[in-house]
Design an enzyme around this catalytic site. Structure first.
Site, short mmCIF file in Angstrom:
data_model
loop_
_atom_site.label_atom_id
_atom_site.label_comp_id
_atom_site.label_asym_id
_atom_site.label_seq_id
_atom_site.Cartn_x
_atom_site.Cartn_y
_atom_site.Cartn_z
CE LYS A 29 2.00 4.23 8.72
NZ LYS A 29 0.60 4.48 9.04
CE1 TYR A 85 -3.83 2.31 0.69
CE2 TYR A 85 -2.50 3.20 2.49
CZ TYR A 85 -3.60 3.28 1.65
OH TYR A 85 -4.48 4.32 1.77
CG ASP A 120 5.79 3.34 1.05
OD1 ASP A 120 6.09 3.90 2.13
OD2 ASP A 120 4.62 3.25 0.63
N1 HOZ Z 1 -3.45 3.14 6.24
C1 HOZ Z 1 -3.32 3.01 7.65
C2 HOZ Z 1 -2.67 1.74 8.06
N2 HOZ Z 1 -2.02 1.03 7.07
C3 HOZ Z 1 -4.65 3.07 8.33
C4 HOZ Z 1 -4.87 4.41 8.85
C5 HOZ Z 1 -6.13 4.59 9.66
O1 HOZ Z 1 -7.15 3.95 9.40
O2 HOZ Z 1 -6.10 5.36 10.58
#
Ligand code: HOZ
Length: 432
Positions: free
Chosen positions: A272, A149, A244
């Site tokens: 993050k 992702y 990434d």
């Molecule tokens: N894309 C985030 C984890 N892979 C999720 C973020 C969220 O739902 O707060």
């Protein structure tokens, strides 16, 4: 730990109201608990390794706001630094020295980064890096991996992980075929498939982007030789290699996966941890490539809140804390106890399971076979995972509400937290 009967009345009330106000009642899909069933828990506050919900239940938190809380939530030094910075202004829209400090820290830490551009999220970092890959090479096609992702920009919503995998969605409506036509996909850990794509598309592939350790299809580490093989293939075909490291950056080692595995990509995305809990993303890499970015060069990318002084400050303080000797050894030791403990309990309670950890990132799949890619991950027992998730929640352990997300520990998680988590896991797995 939750000792009294588990009550979620207030969470339910708030979430019922939220569903009338926001799609699915949330601001981001995975947190809606759709794949694990039941209602999401509405948080009231977080501190250290813990979260408290609006009904007063306390949880040991292994989501850590999806990765940023690596020093523990609301670390007093991070909060103090943010408050002091806020006194001087919450947004400048002009250069500030905080950007220099964080940029220097990132450049010193991440082996391949010679210059960096700050943005506001991992999604933004990845969509910008994609433009840069194309601008630099003059080629349009890219290779990504199934289950990886890279945020929700159109051209990455092809066989994507995270929420897309969690909700079992086909590739999203609203994304025109013309946008994803240049996105080629291969199974993670499969070098032969990547070689075939390069051979079928000679001189057309701008680069390969991947999570060097997948965290958005569950936790899937690279097989030996996979990252080195990608480095060789991209070099051989005049294409760029992009890591990434939004999840792995400053998490699995101070210098990220590229330090851990000794592979130097051309470009890297971050997010993050480098925002210390405030919204941040970044992309960086070789100077000759980064100098293409406006206003140095012609590739346009901009942002009103980019380099925000509060986010920069939270990031700087977080990295200072992480830099203290022993941080990563501590994360590794605590997380290894957790991961090994979960696997041992699964064995004793006769549940087929596999999983592992690297430093403060971990995962557990309920499946007979080892997991090397997204196809393998999809074969795991999702119903069992949902029941496990619910049981843990009711015993005061907050795990990511999806089999397709990695777990995260922090410097605030103690051996006692791990013991309590394993005690809860023993009770839950024993009852599945
Ligand atoms: N894309 C985030 C984890 N892979 C999720 C973020 C969220 O739902 O707060």
């Amino acid at each position: 730990m939750i000792t009294s009967p588990f009550k979620t009345t207030k969470s339910e009330e708030i979430f019922a109201a939220a569903q009338k106000l926001m799609p699915g009642g949330v601001s981001s899909p995975v947190r809606a608990f759709k794949s694990v069933g039941g209602q999401p828990i509405v948080f009231d506050r977080v501190q250290g390794a813990y979260a408290w919900d609006v009904d007063g239940n306390q949880y040991i938190d292994y989501v850590g706001t999806w990765g940023p809380a690596i020093c523990g939530h609301t670390h007093p030094e991070v909060i103090k630094a943010i408050c002091e910075a806020a006194e001087k202004g919450t947004s400048f829209g002009a250069p500030s020295r905080h950007e220099n400090v964080l940029a220097e820290m990132v450049i010193d830490a991440v082996p391949s980064i010679e210059m960096v551009r700050f943005v506001n999220s991992g999604t933004e970092a990845c969509m910008s890096v994609l433009r840069l890959m194309r601008a630099f090479t003059g080629r349009d096609k890219i290779i990504k991996f199934e289950g990886c992702y890279h945020g929700h920009a159109d051209m990455f919503l092809v066989k994507a992980g995270s929420g897309v995998a969690t909700l079992g969605l086909p590739d999203s409506p609203g994304v025109p075929k013309s946008t994803t036509g240049n996105t080629l996909t291969a199974p993670f850990n499969n070098l032969e498939a990547v070689k075939a794509l390069f051979n079928e598309n000679p001189n057309e592939i701008a680069g390969v982007i991947l999570e060097p350790v997948v965290g958005n299809a569950g936790f899937i580490p690279p097989d030996g030789g996979f990252l080195a093989g990608l480095r060789e293939l991209t070099q051989e075909h005049g294409a760029l290699l992009v890591f990434d490291e939004v999840m792995t950056g400053f998490r699995i080692a101070y210098g990220g996966a590229q330090e851990k595995f000794g592979i130097r990509p051309d470009l890297t995305t971050l997010g993050k941890v480098i925002g210390g809990g405030l919204p941040v993303g970044a992309y960086g890499g070789r100077r000759d490539i980064m100098e293409m970015v406006a206003p140095s060069g012609p590739m346009y990318q901009a942002g009103t809140l980019s380099g925000n002084p509060l986010a920069m400050t939270a990031g700087i303080k977080t990295l200072e804390l992480l830099r203290q000797p022993g941080s990563y050894e501590y994360l590794d030791r605590v997380t290894k106890r957790l991961s090994n403990g979960l696997l041992q309990i699964a064995k004793e309670t006769r549940h087929a399971a596999c999983g592992g950890q690297i430093s403060g990132m971990f995962g557990l799949f309920f499946t007979e076979e080892p997991v090397h890619n997204y196809e393998d991950a999809k074969k795991c027992d999702l119903t069992k995972f949902s029941r496990f998730h619910r049981g843990m929640l009711e015993r005061g352990v907050y795990l990511a509400p999806s089999q397709f997300e990695a777990g995260f520990t922090s410097l605030a998680h103690t051996d006692k937290d791990v013991d309590q988590t394993l005690e809860a896991a023993r009770a839950v797995m024993g009852s599945l």
